[in-house]
Design a protein around this motif. Structure first.
Motif, PDB file in Angstrom:
ATOM      1  N   GLU A   1      34.880  62.905  37.100  1.00  4.63           N
ATOM      2  CA  GLU A   1      34.021  63.079  35.923  1.00  4.63           C
ATOM      3  C   GLU A   1      32.621  62.508  36.133  1.00  4.63           C
ATOM      4  N   PHE A   2      32.495  61.602  37.111  1.00  9.11           N
ATOM      5  CA  PHE A   2      31.204  60.951  37.349  1.00  9.11           C
ATOM      6  C   PHE A   2      30.473  61.539  38.557  1.00  9.11           C
ATOM      7  N   VAL A   3      30.960  62.667  39.070  1.00  7.11           N
ATOM      8  CA  VAL A   3      30.388  63.226  40.298  1.00  7.11           C
ATOM      9  C   VAL A   3      28.905  63.541  40.133  1.00  7.11           C
ATOM     10  N   ASP A   4      28.513  64.154  39.010  1.00  8.62           N
ATOM     11  CA  ASP A   4      27.106  64.514  38.814  1.00  8.62           C
ATOM     12  C   ASP A   4      26.217  63.278  38.756  1.00  8.62           C
ATOM     13  N   MET A   5      26.679  62.258  38.043  1.00  6.05           N
ATOM     14  CA  MET A   5      25.877  61.049  37.922  1.00  6.05           C
ATOM     15  C   MET A   5      25.802  60.298  39.254  1.00  6.05           C
ATOM     16  N   TYR A   6      26.901  60.261  39.978  1.00  5.68           N
ATOM     17  CA  TYR A   6      26.897  59.585  41.278  1.00  5.68           C
ATOM     18  C   TYR A   6      25.927  60.274  42.239  1.00  5.68           C
TER      19      TYR A   6
ATOM     20  N   VAL B   1      29.013  60.783  28.984  1.00  5.46           N
ATOM     21  CA  VAL B   1      28.901  60.068  30.251  1.00  5.46           C
ATOM     22  C   VAL B   1      27.431  59.828  30.580  1.00  5.46           C
ATOM     23  N   ASN B   2      26.618  60.877  30.425  1.00  2.92           N
ATOM     24  CA  ASN B   2      25.181  60.792  30.682  1.00  2.92           C
ATOM     25  C   ASN B   2      24.518  59.744  29.796  1.00  2.92           C
ATOM     26  N   ASP B   3      24.839  59.757  28.509  1.00  2.00           N
ATOM     27  CA  ASP B   3      24.249  58.812  27.548  1.00  2.00           C
ATOM     28  C   ASP B   3      24.638  57.375  27.865  1.00  2.00           C
ATOM     29  N   PHE B   4      25.878  57.185  28.317  1.00  2.00           N
ATOM     30  CA  PHE B   4      26.332  55.827  28.628  1.00  2.00           C
ATOM     31  C   PHE B   4      25.575  55.270  29.836  1.00  2.00           C
ATOM     32  N   PHE B   5      25.385  56.106  30.852  1.00  4.00           N
ATOM     33  CA  PHE B   5      24.638  55.665  32.020  1.00  4.00           C
ATOM     34  C   PHE B   5      23.192  55.346  31.652  1.00  4.00           C
ATOM     35  N   LYS B   6      22.605  56.129  30.771  1.00  5.28           N
ATOM     36  CA  LYS B   6      21.240  55.836  30.310  1.00  5.28           C
ATOM     37  C   LYS B   6      21.178  54.463  29.642  1.00  5.28           C
ATOM     38  N   LEU B   7      22.191  54.165  28.854  1.00  6.78           N
ATOM     39  CA  LEU B   7      22.236  52.874  28.170  1.00  6.78           C
ATOM     40  C   LEU B   7      22.311  51.729  29.172  1.00  6.78           C
TER      41      LEU B   7
ATOM     42  N   LEU C   1      10.933  55.928  32.406  1.00  2.00           N
ATOM     43  CA  LEU C   1      11.414  55.825  33.783  1.00  2.00           C
ATOM     44  C   LEU C   1      12.796  56.444  33.936  1.00  2.00           C
ATOM     45  N   ILE C   2      13.649  56.283  32.942  1.00  7.19           N
ATOM     46  CA  ILE C   2      14.987  56.880  32.990  1.00  7.19           C
ATOM     47  C   ILE C   2      14.901  58.396  32.953  1.00  7.19           C
ATOM     48  N   ASP C   3      13.987  58.945  32.152  1.00 13.64           N
ATOM     49  CA  ASP C   3      13.802  60.401  32.118  1.00 13.64           C
ATOM     50  C   ASP C   3      13.358  60.922  33.483  1.00 13.64           C
ATOM     51  N   CYS C   4      12.453  60.192  34.134  1.00 17.30           N
ATOM     52  CA  CYS C   4      12.035  60.571  35.488  1.00 17.30           C
ATOM     53  C   CYS C   4      13.239  60.543  36.429  1.00 17.30           C
ATOM     54  N   PHE C   5      14.053  59.506  36.298  1.00 14.79           N
ATOM     55  CA  PHE C   5      15.247  59.332  37.126  1.00 14.79           C
ATOM     56  C   PHE C   5      16.222  60.490  36.923  1.00 14.79           C
ATOM     57  N   MET C   6      16.468  60.837  35.666  1.00 18.11           N
ATOM     58  CA  MET C   6      17.450  61.877  35.355  1.00 18.11           C
ATOM     59  C   MET C   6      16.975  63.269  35.772  1.00 18.11           C
ATOM     60  N   ASN C   7      15.669  63.487  35.765  1.00 18.36           N
ATOM     61  CA  ASN C   7      15.121  64.810  36.058  1.00 18.36           C
ATOM     62  C   ASN C   7      14.601  64.945  37.482  1.00 18.36           C
ATOM     63  N   ASN C   8      14.689  63.858  38.271  1.00 18.23           N
ATOM     64  CA  ASN C   8      14.131  63.856  39.624  1.00 18.23           C
ATOM     65  C   ASN C   8      12.688  64.335  39.645  1.00 18.23           C
TER      66      ASN C   8
END
Length: 385
Positions: free
Chosen positions: A119-124, A159-165, A373-380
């Motif tokens: 379930e965490f493959v995309d975030m990893y 999952v995405n929201d939790f990692f952002k937090l 910075l998190i938005d930059c991180f999430m969007n590469n």
């Protein structure tokens, strides 16, 4: 649930055939054109409907006759209405996709002693693409696996929201707090050659002098008399903004320059850039600030975002002899990887003050914000606001 296909020379005709056979309870899944009129034939459309009664079986050969057949203008044409078991096919496809995904994921799913859930493959993968520090990735993944409720792990958005937090909690940010009327601040910008110290100072000067609505008095001092064009570049900015500029060539002259700017709320000191390995030049900057040790000077290390983590560590290690207070990152528009910024700031425990996202003065400056910075991180990608 059974899926059934019906044909007709118009969408309406196909739908009527479906309703005649299945009744009004049939649910229309799709309508599409399957053949064009040619050689005397008509257009043909297909309507696919679903029946919720799984026990109901419809087996038939349906004769579709064009409206003009009653006038004997064309011959009747027959088509088979075919039953599709889409549900079974979709389940087979999903199972096949999962098997392929697992076969690709299993070889890389182990991080130290931690197995990363599918379930965490995309975030990893996102952490890897952003060149995030692996030890920090391990810590964040372990915490998320432990703390995220099982019911939410199957929801990609949760999952995405939790990692952002989690990321928001580990990024050190210095909030911008404008001075009160009679306060004064001296800021010295230090860092390697070419990181954009001079341009960043021009942006900050313009921001405090004109963009905050407080009519702050801003002055600029440059210690960079070595680089060709350095003084001319600052002179051009200060002339446009009508701000005082002091050029200091010797450490003992800095005190007098600051006294001439005593009415300024903000004084920005530009320093000569040097390689992080040129300790002598870094020590020379130290000599300047030691001459005014009675005045508090905020030291901000300016770092480029488009270098790898080990380079950031080397720069910080050698410049830390100046007792760095804060960090400012430049060149965010010149990279697609932002994990090094987050992990570096977290490890050094130095708060970020500003982000520079381009060369335009004064617009390409972002006040430090973890969400940015998190938005930059999430969007590469550097997300412009």
């Amino acid at each position: 649930m059974n899926m059934l296909s019906f044909l007709g020379e118009t969408p309406t005709a196909a739908l009527k055939n479906a309703q005649a056979e299945c009744g009004e309870e049939a649910i229309v899944i799709s309508t599409k054109k399957i053949s064009d009129a040619k050689d005397g034939s008509k257009d043909m459309y297909e309507v696919i409907v679903a029946l919720e009664d799984e026990d109901k079986e419809i087996k038939h050969t349906k004769k579709i006759t064009s409206p003009s057949s009653s006038n004997n203008s064309t011959k009747d044409k027959s088509f088979q209405a075919k039953v599709y078991d889409f549900k079974e096919e979709i389940l087979k496809m999903q199972d096949a996709i999962m098997q392929v995904q697992k076969s690709l994921w299993n070889p890389k799913s182990q991080l130290y002693d931690l197995t990363i859930p599918l379930e965490f493959v995309d975030m990893y993968n996102l952490f890897e693409q952003n060149e995030f520090d692996q030890e920090m990735t391990y810590t964040i993944m372990k915490k998320t696996i432990k703390q995220l409720p099982i019911a939410l792990k199957a929801n990609p958005k949760k999952v995405n929201d939790f990692f952002k937090l989690v990321l928001r909690r580990i990024i050190p940010i210095k909030q911008e707090i404008p001075l009160r009327k009679h306060q004064r601040k001296i800021v010295m910008m230090v860092g390697p050659t070419g990181v954009g110290k001079t341009t960043t100072i021009a942006k900050l000067a313009a921001r405090y002098a004109y963009k905050l609505g407080q009519n702050y008095k801003v002055g600029i001092v440059t210690l960079d008399s070595f680089r060709v064009g350095a003084i001319e570049q600052l002179q051009a900015y200060t002339n446009i903004m009508r701000l005082p500029l002091e050029v200091v060539k010797k450490p003992e002259d800095l005190v007098e320059a600051l006294l001439r700017l005593k009415d300024c709320n903000y004084i920005f000191i530009d320093t000569a850039g040097s390689s992080q390995y040129d300790v002598d030049k870094i020590e020379m900057i130290n000599e300047y600030q030691e001459k005014v040790h009675e005045l508090p000077i905020e030291k901000v290390l300016v770092l480029p975002a488009n270098v790898k983590h080990s380079d950031l560590v080397d720069i910080y290690t050698n410049y830390s002899r100046l007792n760095i207070d804060y960090l400012t990152f430049t060149k965010l528009d010149e990279t697609r990887s932002f994990g090094n910024l987050i992990s570096f700031a977290h490890k050094t425990k130095k708060s970020i003050t500003y982000f520079s996202i381009g060369q335009n003065v004064p617009d390409d400056l972002i006040v430090s914000d973890s969400s940015f910075l998190i938005d930059c991180f999430m969007n590469n990608s550097c997300v412009r606001r």
